[in-house]
Design a protein around this motif. Structure first.
Motif, PDB file in Angstrom:
ATOM      1  N   ASP A 266       1.072  -0.466  -0.015  1.00 20.87           N
ATOM      2  CA  ASP A 266      -0.104  -0.255  -0.219  1.00 20.87           C
ATOM      3  C   ASP A 266       1.001   1.307  -0.376  1.00 20.87           C
ATOM      4  OD1 ASP A 266      -1.641   2.385   1.058  1.00 20.87           O
ATOM      5  OD2 ASP A 266      -3.422   0.858   1.732  1.00 20.87           O
ATOM      6  N   LEU A 267       1.211   1.380  -1.332  1.00 20.56           N
ATOM      7  CA  LEU A 267       1.733   2.884  -1.438  1.00 20.56           C
ATOM      8  C   LEU A 267       1.759   4.138  -0.680  1.00 20.56           C
ATOM      9  CD1 LEU A 267       2.568   2.378  -5.281  1.00 20.56           C
ATOM     10  CD2 LEU A 267       4.540   1.439  -3.469  1.00 20.56           C
ATOM     11  N   ARG A 268       0.180   5.000  -0.194  1.00 12.80           N
ATOM     12  CA  ARG A 268      -0.385   5.954   0.131  1.00 12.80           C
ATOM     13  C   ARG A 268       0.318   5.838   1.430  1.00 12.80           C
ATOM     14  NH1 ARG A 268      -2.853   8.958  -2.838  1.00 12.80           N
ATOM     15  NH2 ARG A 268      -4.382   7.729  -4.573  1.00 12.80           N
ATOM     16  N   ARG A 269      -0.040   4.602   2.462  1.00 14.45           N
ATOM     17  CA  ARG A 269       0.381   3.981   3.976  1.00 14.45           C
ATOM     18  C   ARG A 269       1.816   3.710   4.005  1.00 14.45           C
ATOM     19  NH1 ARG A 269      -3.566   1.396   6.854  1.00 14.45           N
ATOM     20  NH2 ARG A 269      -5.596   1.263   6.376  1.00 14.45           N
ATOM     21  N   LEU A 270       2.891   3.464   2.772  1.00 15.20           N
ATOM     22  CA  LEU A 270       3.991   3.594   2.940  1.00 15.20           C
ATOM     23  C   LEU A 270       4.446   4.652   2.725  1.00 15.20           C
ATOM     24  CD1 LEU A 270       4.643   0.502   1.046  1.00 15.20           C
ATOM     25  CD2 LEU A 270       5.331   0.578   3.843  1.00 15.20           C
TER      26      LEU A 270
ATOM     27  N   GLY B 123       2.027   8.052  -2.739  1.00 17.61           N
ATOM     28  CA  GLY B 123       0.977   7.287  -2.707  1.00 17.61           C
ATOM     29  C   GLY B 123       0.563   8.743  -4.186  1.00 17.61           C
ATOM     30  N   THR B 124       1.453   9.603  -4.537  1.00 19.55           N
ATOM     31  CA  THR B 124       1.812  10.280  -5.969  1.00 19.55           C
ATOM     32  C   THR B 124       3.096   9.400  -6.993  1.00 19.55           C
ATOM     33  OG1 THR B 124       1.715  11.850  -4.947  1.00 19.55           O
ATOM     34  CG2 THR B 124       2.369  12.779  -6.516  1.00 19.55           C
TER      35      THR B 124
ATOM     36  N   LEU C  49       7.487   5.384 -21.578  1.00 17.16           N
ATOM     37  CA  LEU C  49       6.872   5.838 -20.755  1.00 17.16           C
ATOM     38  C   LEU C  49       7.055   5.670 -19.213  1.00 17.16           C
ATOM     39  CD1 LEU C  49       3.741   6.423 -19.610  1.00 17.16           C
ATOM     40  CD2 LEU C  49       3.054   4.827 -19.986  1.00 17.16           C
ATOM     41  N   VAL C  50       7.512   5.749 -18.464  1.00 13.93           N
ATOM     42  CA  VAL C  50       8.420   6.318 -17.189  1.00 13.93           C
ATOM     43  C   VAL C  50       7.505   6.312 -16.202  1.00 13.93           C
ATOM     44  CG1 VAL C  50      10.413   7.064 -15.600  1.00 13.93           C
ATOM     45  CG2 VAL C  50      10.705   7.385 -18.207  1.00 13.93           C
ATOM     46  N   THR C  51       7.507   5.086 -14.919  1.00 14.07           N
ATOM     47  CA  THR C  51       6.494   5.614 -13.662  1.00 14.07           C
ATOM     48  C   THR C  51       7.368   5.860 -12.779  1.00 14.07           C
ATOM     49  OG1 THR C  51       4.964   3.961 -14.705  1.00 14.07           O
ATOM     50  CG2 THR C  51       4.792   4.434 -12.374  1.00 14.07           C
ATOM     51  N   VAL C  52       7.049   7.354 -11.885  1.00 16.78           N
ATOM     52  CA  VAL C  52       7.688   7.412 -10.584  1.00 16.78           C
ATOM     53  C   VAL C  52       7.295   7.728  -9.437  1.00 16.78           C
ATOM     54  CG1 VAL C  52       8.373   9.826  -9.839  1.00 16.78           C
ATOM     55  CG2 VAL C  52       9.264   8.771 -11.495  1.00 16.78           C
ATOM     56  N   LEU C  53       7.117   7.070  -8.042  1.00 24.25           N
ATOM     57  CA  LEU C  53       6.291   7.190  -6.941  1.00 24.25           C
ATOM     58  C   LEU C  53       7.516   8.425  -6.363  1.00 24.25           C
ATOM     59  CD1 LEU C  53       6.383   3.568  -5.675  1.00 24.25           C
ATOM     60  CD2 LEU C  53       5.028   5.185  -6.957  1.00 24.25           C
ATOM     61  N   ALA C  54       6.018   9.236  -5.552  1.00 26.49           N
ATOM     62  CA  ALA C  54       6.714  10.627  -4.848  1.00 26.49           C
ATOM     63  C   ALA C  54       5.607  10.737  -3.692  1.00 26.49           C
ATOM     64  CB  ALA C  54       6.350  12.050  -6.035  1.00 26.49           C
ATOM     65  N   ARG C  55       6.042  11.360  -2.682  1.00 22.91           N
ATOM     66  CA  ARG C  55       5.443  11.237  -1.386  1.00 22.91           C
ATOM     67  C   ARG C  55       4.430  12.117  -1.839  1.00 22.91           C
ATOM     68  NH1 ARG C  55      10.321  11.545   0.259  1.00 22.91           N
ATOM     69  NH2 ARG C  55      10.579  13.705   0.627  1.00 22.91           N
ATOM     70  N   SER C  56       4.408  13.915  -2.889  1.00 24.38           N
ATOM     71  CA  SER C  56       3.826  14.390  -2.941  1.00 24.38           C
ATOM     72  C   SER C  56       3.607  15.285  -4.143  1.00 24.38           C
ATOM     73  CB  SER C  56       3.926  15.682  -1.561  1.00 24.38           C
ATOM     74  OG  SER C  56       4.941  16.389  -1.646  1.00 24.38           O
ATOM     75  N   LEU C  57       3.261  16.409  -4.542  1.00 22.03           N
ATOM     76  CA  LEU C  57       3.273  17.297  -5.752  1.00 22.03           C
ATOM     77  C   LEU C  57       4.789  17.697  -5.762  1.00 22.03           C
ATOM     78  CD1 LEU C  57       2.460  18.085  -9.007  1.00 22.03           C
ATOM     79  CD2 LEU C  57       1.587  19.789  -7.382  1.00 22.03           C
ATOM     80  N   ASP C  58       4.947  18.558  -3.996  1.00 22.67           N
ATOM     81  CA  ASP C  58       6.339  18.772  -3.972  1.00 22.67           C
ATOM     82  C   ASP C  58       7.776  18.136  -4.589  1.00 22.67           C
ATOM     83  OD1 ASP C  58       5.251  21.832  -3.449  1.00 22.67           O
ATOM     84  OD2 ASP C  58       5.152  21.089  -1.931  1.00 22.67           O
ATOM     85  N   HIS C  59       7.421  16.627  -3.993  1.00 20.34           N
ATOM     86  CA  HIS C  59       8.256  16.101  -3.706  1.00 20.34           C
ATOM     87  C   HIS C  59       8.868  15.454  -5.151  1.00 20.34           C
ATOM     88  CE1 HIS C  59       9.780  11.580  -3.292  1.00 20.34           C
ATOM     89  NE2 HIS C  59      10.569  12.178  -3.142  1.00 20.34           N
TER      90      HIS C  59
ATOM     91  N   LEU D 248      -4.804   9.877 -10.501  1.00 22.64           N
ATOM     92  CA  LEU D 248      -5.736   9.763  -9.900  1.00 22.64           C
ATOM     93  C   LEU D 248      -6.530   8.732  -8.451  1.00 22.64           C
ATOM     94  CD1 LEU D 248      -7.710  12.204 -12.023  1.00 22.64           C
ATOM     95  CD2 LEU D 248      -5.879  13.043 -10.017  1.00 22.64           C
ATOM     96  N   ARG D 249      -7.281   8.411  -9.268  1.00 22.90           N
ATOM     97  CA  ARG D 249      -7.257   6.821  -9.292  1.00 22.90           C
ATOM     98  C   ARG D 249      -6.691   5.746  -9.799  1.00 22.90           C
ATOM     99  NH1 ARG D 249     -12.274   5.141  -9.783  1.00 22.90           N
ATOM    100  NH2 ARG D 249     -13.118   6.886 -10.564  1.00 22.90           N
ATOM    101  N   GLU D 250      -6.582   4.489  -9.463  1.00 19.57           N
ATOM    102  CA  GLU D 250      -6.838   3.329  -9.265  1.00 19.57           C
ATOM    103  C   GLU D 250      -7.900   2.635  -9.990  1.00 19.57           C
ATOM    104  OE1 GLU D 250      -3.461  -0.438  -9.340  1.00 19.57           O
ATOM    105  OE2 GLU D 250      -4.440  -0.523  -7.946  1.00 19.57           O
ATOM    106  N   VAL D 251      -8.261   2.045 -10.992  1.00 19.06           N
ATOM    107  CA  VAL D 251      -9.627   1.898 -11.631  1.00 19.06           C
ATOM    108  C   VAL D 251      -9.918   0.282 -12.101  1.00 19.06           C
ATOM    109  CG1 VAL D 251     -11.468   2.015 -13.580  1.00 19.06           C
ATOM    110  CG2 VAL D 251      -9.889   3.930 -13.460  1.00 19.06           C
ATOM    111  N   VAL D 252      -8.899  -0.215 -11.758  1.00 18.41           N
ATOM    112  CA  VAL D 252      -8.050  -1.932 -12.449  1.00 18.41           C
ATOM    113  C   VAL D 252      -6.752  -2.220 -12.509  1.00 18.41           C
ATOM    114  CG1 VAL D 252      -8.388  -3.495 -13.893  1.00 18.41           C
ATOM    115  CG2 VAL D 252     -10.026  -1.765 -14.611  1.00 18.41           C
ATOM    116  N   LYS D 253      -6.913  -2.738 -10.842  1.00 20.43           N
ATOM    117  CA  LYS D 253      -5.600  -3.452 -10.340  1.00 20.43           C
ATOM    118  C   LYS D 253      -4.704  -4.005 -11.298  1.00 20.43           C
ATOM    119  CE  LYS D 253      -7.316  -2.221  -5.806  1.00 20.43           C
ATOM    120  NZ  LYS D 253      -7.288  -1.097  -5.559  1.00 20.43           N
ATOM    121  N   PRO D 254      -3.934  -4.965 -11.248  1.00 15.54           N
ATOM    122  CA  PRO D 254      -3.353  -5.317 -12.400  1.00 15.54           C
ATOM    123  C   PRO D 254      -3.620  -6.687 -11.848  1.00 15.54           C
ATOM    124  CG  PRO D 254      -1.481  -4.227 -11.223  1.00 15.54           C
ATOM    125  CD  PRO D 254      -2.684  -3.568 -10.357  1.00 15.54           C
ATOM    126  N   ARG D 255      -3.704  -7.133 -12.831  1.00 14.30           N
ATOM    127  CA  ARG D 255      -4.069  -8.801 -12.965  1.00 14.30           C
ATOM    128  C   ARG D 255      -4.115  -9.679 -14.502  1.00 14.30           C
ATOM    129  NH1 ARG D 255     -10.523  -7.849 -15.282  1.00 14.30           N
ATOM    130  NH2 ARG D 255      -9.694  -6.146 -15.728  1.00 14.30           N
TER     131      ARG D 255
END
Length: 164
Positions: free
Chosen positions: A62-66, A69-70, A112-122, A146-153
């Motif tokens: 759960d990336l948000r709990r870690l 979440g961005t 296509l690059v995917t990045v994880l960040a804590r916030s917009l400032d981060h 904004l929101r995950e619609v279909v989870k990886p499956r």
């Protein structure tokens, strides 16, 4: 050289479907869900692991709990598609600590690059300290999840009808 795809039957597809939803499911629970003995299920699972169909097991975090979440997807275009330019970009992006995925794409954009960040400032800091230093980049376009619609499956449409 292209790897050969093993022939999977309906039971194999059922097993893969169960494992894609719950990688920690027990052999007993698998056997109940599929209608075969735990030994038969274990044998099939081991065979698919050996063939590379099952590449591994992982925990879903759960990336948000870690605190990350961005999620940002960045479309990147390079000035050249020469092998040296692609190789230089790929080596540099692999060293970016915030990048969690990078895919070479067809079409207008090269990656296509995917990045994880804590916030917009981060993310602004990641952009300034990591992404802006990538070699050969002529354009970047960022999109924020904004929101995950279909989870990886495992998409049901890819499974043979008899296995669904």
């Amino acid at each position: 050289m292209q790897e050969s795809t093993p022939t999977l039957d309906a039971l194999d597809w059922q097993l893969l479907s169960q494992l894609s939803h719950n990688g920690r499911i027990t052999q007993n629970a698998l056997s109940e869900a599929i209608g075969r003995s735990p030994t038969a299920i274990a044998r099939r699972q081991a065979a698919m692991e050996e063939a590379g169909v099952i590449a591994g097991y992982e925990a879903k975090l759960d990336l948000r709990r870690l605190g990350h979440g961005t999620i940002v997807h960045i479309k990147i275009a390079l000035g050249s598609q020469r092998a040296e330019a692609l190789e230089a970009f790929e080596q540099a992006v692999a060293d970016c600590p915030s990048v969690v995925r990078c895919d070479l794409m067809s079409g207008t954009d090269d990656y296509l690059v995917t990045v994880l960040a804590r916030s917009l400032d981060h993310f602004a800091e990641i952009h300034r300290s990591e992404l802006s230093h990538l070699p050969g980049v002529v354009r970047m376009e960022s999109g924020f999840v904004l929101r995950e619609v279909v989870k990886p499956r495992l998409p049901p449409a890819l499974m043979p009808a008899r296995a669904r």
